[in-house]
Design an enzyme around this catalytic site. Structure first.
Site, PDB file in Angstrom:
ATOM      1  N   ASP A  87      29.469 -27.186  -0.744  1.00 30.15           N
ATOM      2  CA  ASP A  87      30.440 -27.686   0.046  1.00 30.15           C
ATOM      3  C   ASP A  87      31.321 -26.557   0.797  1.00 30.15           C
ATOM      4  O   ASP A  87      31.078 -25.327   0.557  1.00 30.15           O
ATOM      5  CB  ASP A  87      31.406 -28.435  -0.775  1.00 30.15           C
ATOM      6  CG  ASP A  87      32.012 -29.723  -0.193  1.00 30.15           C
ATOM      7  OD1 ASP A  87      32.729 -29.766   1.002  1.00 30.15           O
ATOM      8  OD2 ASP A  87      31.602 -30.812  -0.489  1.00 30.15           O
ATOM      9  N   HIS A  94      30.800 -30.094   5.871  1.00 30.78           N
ATOM     10  CA  HIS A  94      31.195 -29.338   4.602  1.00 30.78           C
ATOM     11  C   HIS A  94      30.340 -28.219   4.537  1.00 30.78           C
ATOM     12  O   HIS A  94      29.850 -27.917   3.291  1.00 30.78           O
ATOM     13  CB  HIS A  94      30.876 -30.535   3.523  1.00 30.78           C
ATOM     14  CG  HIS A  94      31.961 -31.505   3.424  1.00 30.78           C
ATOM     15  ND1 HIS A  94      33.271 -31.391   3.066  1.00 30.78           N
ATOM     16  CD2 HIS A  94      31.969 -32.925   3.734  1.00 30.78           C
ATOM     17  CE1 HIS A  94      33.938 -32.477   3.196  1.00 30.78           C
ATOM     18  NE2 HIS A  94      32.930 -33.410   3.529  1.00 30.78           N
ATOM     19  N   GLU A 144      31.371 -37.387   6.569  1.00 26.26           N
ATOM     20  CA  GLU A 144      32.392 -36.545   7.136  1.00 26.26           C
ATOM     21  C   GLU A 144      32.114 -35.355   7.918  1.00 26.26           C
ATOM     22  O   GLU A 144      32.763 -34.075   7.526  1.00 26.26           O
ATOM     23  CB  GLU A 144      33.400 -36.071   5.720  1.00 26.26           C
ATOM     24  CG  GLU A 144      33.929 -37.444   4.773  1.00 26.26           C
ATOM     25  CD  GLU A 144      34.820 -36.820   3.884  1.00 26.26           C
ATOM     26  OE1 GLU A 144      35.537 -37.595   3.440  1.00 26.26           O
ATOM     27  OE2 GLU A 144      34.341 -35.829   3.273  1.00 26.26           O
TER      28      GLU A 144
END
Ligand code: ACM
Length: 482
Positions: A158, A218, A282
């Site tokens: 991440d 990410h 995302e």
């Protein structure tokens, strides 16, 4: 039963032999009972515990088992090693209830025939936002197994840290595994040797590890290590803030795909399970909108929107995963622009996303935030700081993975559900345990037991002795305060 109890194996399978060894160790550790593996000829002592493989039709289902306590001992039967392993877990629960008196264990005669409701009974752990030692990963997997859960989704990369050694790209862990927290170097990673040992440990507990390599978003830790796979070229730092960041992998550069494919090749070699998770959640599109190479790729490939470009990105890498004889998994955003047909979808934003995925023919793992996010608060007062949300134990227990009025012909697409543990506000393993237990206990029952047997009042009664089992296993569970 008193003294040393014989344990017979009516099988020569090494997996079953390993399960027997596991039972010996756990019985000694948590039930203060000494089992000794013997052959029938070695001892005529009764009562004994017997493990055997059975061809009975009712035990043919993956994970099904029969546990019988009779006058001359205890018999564990199953059609598969996994079934025997779950029989062992039930036996450990029974023995821990029964072993109140120091030198004698008494169980009533009984017969249990049992099988799981769902095939994906998962728990996730984010080891990027905070890093957890190998010992804790093993403890976590062991606790999954104790609750008959079978999938460990290991969120290994991440923005705030890259946690898996990749031999071909050493900077991922030389640079990407470390960040500056309040001026201190914070981080860590799992070496490939450590990962192999964890995989074996999980296999012995019938737990499949699903590694996650996040893309295209990410990606700050990876891009801090290899900025050439971004749109701007960087430089970047491993993130110290929580959130969603604009710099993501660049699909306009062909070399980005080679980089990610090489990483996935190593990942596939380390994890024998069927699934590899490639994230997909995302991902801001602003860099792609402003990058000539990305815009050119869109034009050349007939992609109208940046969502289509994300779908192109995911489908290229999902295709690569299939060449590795693995199956891709992604968060529900990979439905935007069209997900690859073989992808399993994790519905996290809502149950409705899972419904849409099933309607499009995908397998679905339900992980809706409202029920399955164990980083949410679990009480209204005196709780340690959490990311937000409110998902107390009773809410978790009220979760039903098959949506209301879902067509019965499609229920087979819902292969299970999973609890997610994002660790922004969990700096150590004790805190993870506090957030996970006993919410995991509620989820495990939903995933294993028939829907008709669910009762909150009954669960609470059964949870009380179960919390003592967690205590014996040194779990820092949240006390019941309902
Ligand atoms: C997620 O919680 N971003 C999958």
């Amino acid at each position: 039963m008193t003294g040393t109890v014989p344990l017979y194996l009516e099988s020569t399978d090494t997996k079953i032999s390993n399960i027997a060894d596991y039972l010996v160790t756990e019985c000694h550790r948590y039930c203060q009972i000494n089992l000794k593996r013997m052959t029938m000829a070695e001892s005529r002592v009764i009562p004994a515990i017997t493990l055997s493989v059975s061809q009975e039709r009712q035990l043919a289902y993956e994970g099904a088992y029969k546990l019988t306590v009779h006058d001359s001992g205890i018999s564990l039967q199953a059609g598969t090693p996994a079934g025997l392993f779950y029989a062992v877990q039930t036996l450990l629960q029974l023995l821990s209830m029964a072993s109140n008196s120091i030198d004698m264990v008494v169980l009533p005669n009984l017969e249990i025939v049992d099988r799981p409701r769902f095939s994906w009974r998962g728990m996730h752990l984010d080891v990027s936002r905070h890093f957890f030692p190998v010992e804790f990963i093993r403890k976590y997997i062991n606790m999954l197994a104790f609750h008959k859960m079978n999938m460990f989704h290991w969120h290994l990369t991440d923005d705030q840290g890259w946690r898996i050694e990749i031999k071909r790209y050493p900077r991922l862990t030389e640079i990407g595994a470390w960040r500056k927290d309040d001026g201190n170097r914070y981080g860590g990673f799992y070496s490939q040797d450590e990962i192999r040992a964890i995989v074996t440990y999980a296999e012995e507990r019938c737990v499949t590890i699903v590694p996650e390599i996040e893309m295209p978003g990410h990606a700050s830790a990876a891009l801090a290590s290899y900025p050439e796979y971004s749109c701007t070229g960087g430089p970047f730092a491993v993130e110290t803030r929580w959130g969603v960041f604009d710099d993501v992998y660049c699909p306009g550069n062909k070399a980005t795909f080679t980089f990610l494919e090489n990483i996935l090749d190593e990942v596939a070699g380390l994890f024998p399970g069927r699934y590899i998770h490639i994230g997909g959640d995302e991902c801001p599109k602003v860099r792609w909108q402003n990058h000539d190479l990305c815009q050119r790729l869109m034009k050349d490939s007939g992609l109208k929107t940046e969502n289509d470009l994300q779908a192109y990105f995911i489908s290229r890498l999902a295709g690569h995963i299939e060449t590795l004889k693995k199956s891709p998994v992604g968060w529900d955003e990979i439905l935007d622009g069209g997900a690859p047909a073989t992808a399993t979808i994790m519905a996290w934003r809502s149950m409705q996303k899972g419904v849409e995925a099933a309607e499009a023919g995908h397998d679905v793992v339900m992980t809706p935030m409202t029920y399955c996010y164990f980083d949410h608060y679990q009480g209204v007062a005196d709780e340690p700081k959490a990311i937000g949300g409110f998902t107390p134990l009773q809410t978790v227990y009220s979760f039903e993975p098959i949506p209301a009025e879902f067509p019965s012909a499609m229920t087979s697409h819902i292969i299970g559900a999973q609890g997610n543990v994002w660790t922004e506000y969990m700096a150590d393993s004790k805190h993870v345990e506090y957030m996970v237990f006993p919410r995991l206990c509620a989820l495990s029952e939903i995933l294993w037991s028939p829907r008709e047997t669910r009762s909150w009042a009954d669960f609470l009664e059964r949870l009380k002795p179960h919390l003592l089992r967690l205590k014996a296993r040194h779990i820092n569970y949240r006390q019941l305060r309902i």
